[in-house]
Scaffold this motif. Structure first.
Motif, PDB file in Angstrom:
ATOM      1  N   ALA A  36       0.857  -1.185   0.000  1.00 38.24           N
ATOM      2  CA  ALA A  36       0.000   0.000   0.000  1.00 38.24           C
ATOM      3  C   ALA A  36       0.890   1.231   0.000  1.00 38.24           C
ATOM      4  CB  ALA A  36      -0.913   0.002   1.225  1.00 38.24           C
ATOM      5  N   VAL A  37       0.513   2.218  -0.811  1.00 33.42           N
ATOM      6  CA  VAL A  37       1.263   3.470  -0.891  1.00 33.42           C
ATOM      7  C   VAL A  37       0.303   4.612  -0.600  1.00 33.42           C
ATOM      8  CG1 VAL A  37       2.676   4.963  -2.347  1.00 33.42           C
ATOM      9  CG2 VAL A  37       2.793   2.478  -2.637  1.00 33.42           C
ATOM     10  N   SER A  38       0.740   5.553   0.220  1.00 32.19           N
ATOM     11  CA  SER A  38      -0.107   6.697   0.529  1.00 32.19           C
ATOM     12  C   SER A  38      -0.294   7.561  -0.709  1.00 32.19           C
ATOM     13  CB  SER A  38       0.498   7.529   1.660  1.00 32.19           C
ATOM     14  OG  SER A  38       1.769   8.059   1.281  1.00 32.19           O
ATOM     15  N   ARG A  39      -1.379   8.293  -0.752  1.00 41.55           N
ATOM     16  CA  ARG A  39      -1.688   9.108  -1.926  1.00 41.55           C
ATOM     17  C   ARG A  39      -0.595  10.133  -2.226  1.00 41.55           C
ATOM     18  NH1 ARG A  39      -3.851  13.923  -2.452  1.00 41.55           N
ATOM     19  NH2 ARG A  39      -4.237  14.024  -0.203  1.00 41.55           N
ATOM     20  N   ASN A  40       0.022  10.677  -1.175  1.00 41.13           N
ATOM     21  CA  ASN A  40       1.083  11.673  -1.383  1.00 41.13           C
ATOM     22  C   ASN A  40       2.442  11.045  -1.687  1.00 41.13           C
ATOM     23  OD1 ASN A  40       1.859  10.660   1.099  1.00 41.13           O
ATOM     24  ND2 ASN A  40       1.505  12.562   2.233  1.00 41.13           N
ATOM     25  N   GLY A  41       2.503   9.713  -1.691  1.00 43.00           N
ATOM     26  CA  GLY A  41       3.736   9.011  -2.028  1.00 43.00           C
ATOM     27  C   GLY A  41       4.790   9.021  -0.947  1.00 43.00           C
ATOM     28  N   ARG A  46       4.316  -2.700   3.466  1.00 43.75           N
ATOM     29  CA  ARG A  46       4.366  -4.040   2.854  1.00 43.75           C
ATOM     30  C   ARG A  46       3.889  -5.040   3.887  1.00 43.75           C
ATOM     31  NH1 ARG A  46       8.681  -8.129   2.372  1.00 43.75           N
ATOM     32  NH2 ARG A  46       8.217  -9.451   0.559  1.00 43.75           N
ATOM     33  N   ILE A  47       2.925  -5.868   3.485  1.00 43.38           N
ATOM     34  CA  ILE A  47       2.353  -6.880   4.368  1.00 43.38           C
ATOM     35  C   ILE A  47       2.859  -8.258   3.943  1.00 43.38           C
ATOM     36  CG2 ILE A  47       0.262  -7.795   5.401  1.00 43.38           C
ATOM     37  CD1 ILE A  47       0.655  -4.768   5.768  1.00 43.38           C
ATOM     38  N   VAL A  48       3.528  -8.934   4.858  1.00 44.69           N
ATOM     39  CA  VAL A  48       4.053 -10.274   4.596  1.00 44.69           C
ATOM     40  C   VAL A  48       3.164 -11.290   5.303  1.00 44.69           C
ATOM     41  CG1 VAL A  48       6.043 -11.800   4.804  1.00 44.69           C
ATOM     42  CG2 VAL A  48       6.393  -9.344   4.466  1.00 44.69           C
ATOM     43  N   PRO A  49       2.602 -12.266   4.585  1.00 44.92           N
ATOM     44  CA  PRO A  49       1.685 -13.237   5.205  1.00 44.92           C
ATOM     45  C   PRO A  49       2.326 -14.007   6.351  1.00 44.92           C
ATOM     46  CG  PRO A  49       1.585 -13.376   2.819  1.00 44.92           C
ATOM     47  CD  PRO A  49       2.749 -12.490   3.141  1.00 44.92           C
ATOM     48  N   GLY A  50       1.501 -14.337   7.342  1.00 45.07           N
ATOM     49  CA  GLY A  50       1.950 -15.148   8.461  1.00 45.07           C
ATOM     50  C   GLY A  50       1.725 -16.630   8.202  1.00 45.07           C
ATOM     51  N   LYS A  51       2.013 -17.435   9.224  1.00 42.18           N
ATOM     52  CA  LYS A  51       1.891 -18.886   9.088  1.00 42.18           C
ATOM     53  C   LYS A  51       1.172 -19.522  10.265  1.00 42.18           C
ATOM     54  CE  LYS A  51       6.199 -19.151   6.410  1.00 42.18           C
ATOM     55  NZ  LYS A  51       7.560 -19.742   6.315  1.00 42.18           N
ATOM     56  N   HIS A  97      -8.144  -6.379   3.344  1.00 42.61           N
ATOM     57  CA  HIS A  97      -8.077  -5.064   2.723  1.00 42.61           C
ATOM     58  C   HIS A  97      -7.126  -4.170   3.509  1.00 42.61           C
ATOM     59  CE1 HIS A  97     -11.555  -6.337   0.422  1.00 42.61           C
ATOM     60  NE2 HIS A  97     -12.230  -6.533   1.542  1.00 42.61           N
ATOM     61  N   VAL A  98      -6.425  -3.301   2.791  1.00 45.25           N
ATOM     62  CA  VAL A  98      -5.412  -2.438   3.418  1.00 45.25           C
ATOM     63  C   VAL A  98      -5.540  -1.013   2.892  1.00 45.25           C
ATOM     64  CG1 VAL A  98      -2.950  -2.021   3.718  1.00 45.25           C
ATOM     65  CG2 VAL A  98      -3.808  -4.364   3.699  1.00 45.25           C
ATOM     66  N   LEU A  99      -5.486  -0.037   3.796  1.00 47.81           N
ATOM     67  CA  LEU A  99      -5.472   1.377   3.428  1.00 47.81           C
ATOM     68  C   LEU A  99      -4.307   2.058   4.136  1.00 47.81           C
ATOM     69  CD1 LEU A  99      -9.273   2.272   3.862  1.00 47.81           C
ATOM     70  CD2 LEU A  99      -8.075   1.935   1.693  1.00 47.81           C
ATOM     71  N   LEU A 100      -3.681   3.019   3.466  1.00 53.29           N
ATOM     72  CA  LEU A 100      -2.571   3.765   4.054  1.00 53.29           C
ATOM     73  C   LEU A 100      -2.790   5.240   3.759  1.00 53.29           C
ATOM     74  CD1 LEU A 100       0.229   3.406   5.494  1.00 53.29           C
ATOM     75  CD2 LEU A 100       1.248   3.478   3.209  1.00 53.29           C
ATOM     76  N   LEU A 106      -1.929   3.047   8.959  1.00 51.84           N
ATOM     77  CA  LEU A 106      -2.327   1.848   8.228  1.00 51.84           C
ATOM     78  C   LEU A 106      -3.610   1.289   8.828  1.00 51.84           C
ATOM     79  CD1 LEU A 106      -1.526  -0.378   6.098  1.00 51.84           C
ATOM     80  CD2 LEU A 106      -0.475  -1.598   8.013  1.00 51.84           C
ATOM     81  N   VAL A 107      -4.599   1.065   7.974  1.00 54.68           N
ATOM     82  CA  VAL A 107      -5.878   0.495   8.409  1.00 54.68           C
ATOM     83  C   VAL A 107      -6.092  -0.814   7.665  1.00 54.68           C
ATOM     84  CG1 VAL A 107      -8.367   0.858   8.628  1.00 54.68           C
ATOM     85  CG2 VAL A 107      -6.799   2.822   8.745  1.00 54.68           C
TER      86      VAL A 107
END
Length: 208
Positions: A36-41, A46-51, A97-100, A106-107
């Motif tokens: 996810a990248v914020s609108r202002n850049g 980066r979300i790395v999956p768990g196990k 879902h991810v928002l930044l 980060l939501v």
């Protein structure tokens, strides 16, 4: 008479098929890394999956392990991105879902393969620190939770309509639920309010 009875039988089969589909259809693609990248850049996550499969619904007998991780980056004057934090998230496998936002908050919504279970809404600061997290039982009264449509592994409370409340002000995140109600999550406090009347109630409140 025969044609009328045939229509009733066909209708019954259709309803039965839909009910079966709603209760059994539950296919999820394999979890992958998310960005996810914020609108202002300025910010990147980066979300790395768990196990930790054993911490998910339906896989309680499976092995438990590391939860998903969140890497928080901030853009530098030389245009490179500096790693600010690498922290465990509240998701056994991954958020859905991810928002930044432009301040680096980060939501995340829901859990992979377990929508509606566990931490369904989580808010993190730009530093990676956990601000607030909510389970469905904290967002709804018990009776409303029981009304949420379900499949084998999930409780589908969230619609596909969610995002930042305004393009110029990302201090609020909106999310419409399965009934058309509207959640508003405040950044940076992490507090929320629920408008049962959804958009109509919001418009009424905004009238001068």
């Amino acid at each position: 008479m025969m044609r009328s009875r045939l229509k009733v039988i066909i209708l019954f089969i259709v309803v039965l098929t839909l009910q079966t589909f709603n209760s059994l259809a539950d296919e999820w693609p394999a979890p992958t890394s998310q960005h996810a990248v914020s609108r202002n850049g300025k910010y990147l996550a980066r979300i790395v999956p768990g196990k930790s499969w054993g911490d998910t619904v339906e896989f309680a007998e499976s092995k438990k392990g590391a939860y998903a991780r969140g890497e928080f980056y901030e853009k530098q004057t030389d245009r490179s991105f500096k790693l600010i934090a690498d922290v465990p998230l509240q998701n056994p496998i991954a958020p859905v879902h991810v928002l930044l936002n432009d301040q680096g908050y980060l939501v995340t919504f829901d859990n992979w393969h377990n929508a509606g279970y566990g931490k369904v809404v989580t808010i993190y600061k730009a530093s990676g620190a956990l601000l607030r997290s909510y389970e469905l039982e904290a967002l709804y009264p018990a009776k409303r939770v029981e009304e949420i449509p379900r499949t084998v592994s999930s409780r589908h409370w969230l619609s596909e309509n969610y995002g930042f409340f305004s393009e110029t002000d990302e201090s609020k995140v909106y999310a419409y639920d399965f009934r058309g109600g509207l959640f508003l999550f405040d950044l940076p406090s992490g507090d929320y309010e629920y408008l049962e009347g959804g958009q109509y109630q919001l418009l009424e409140r905004m009238k001068p």
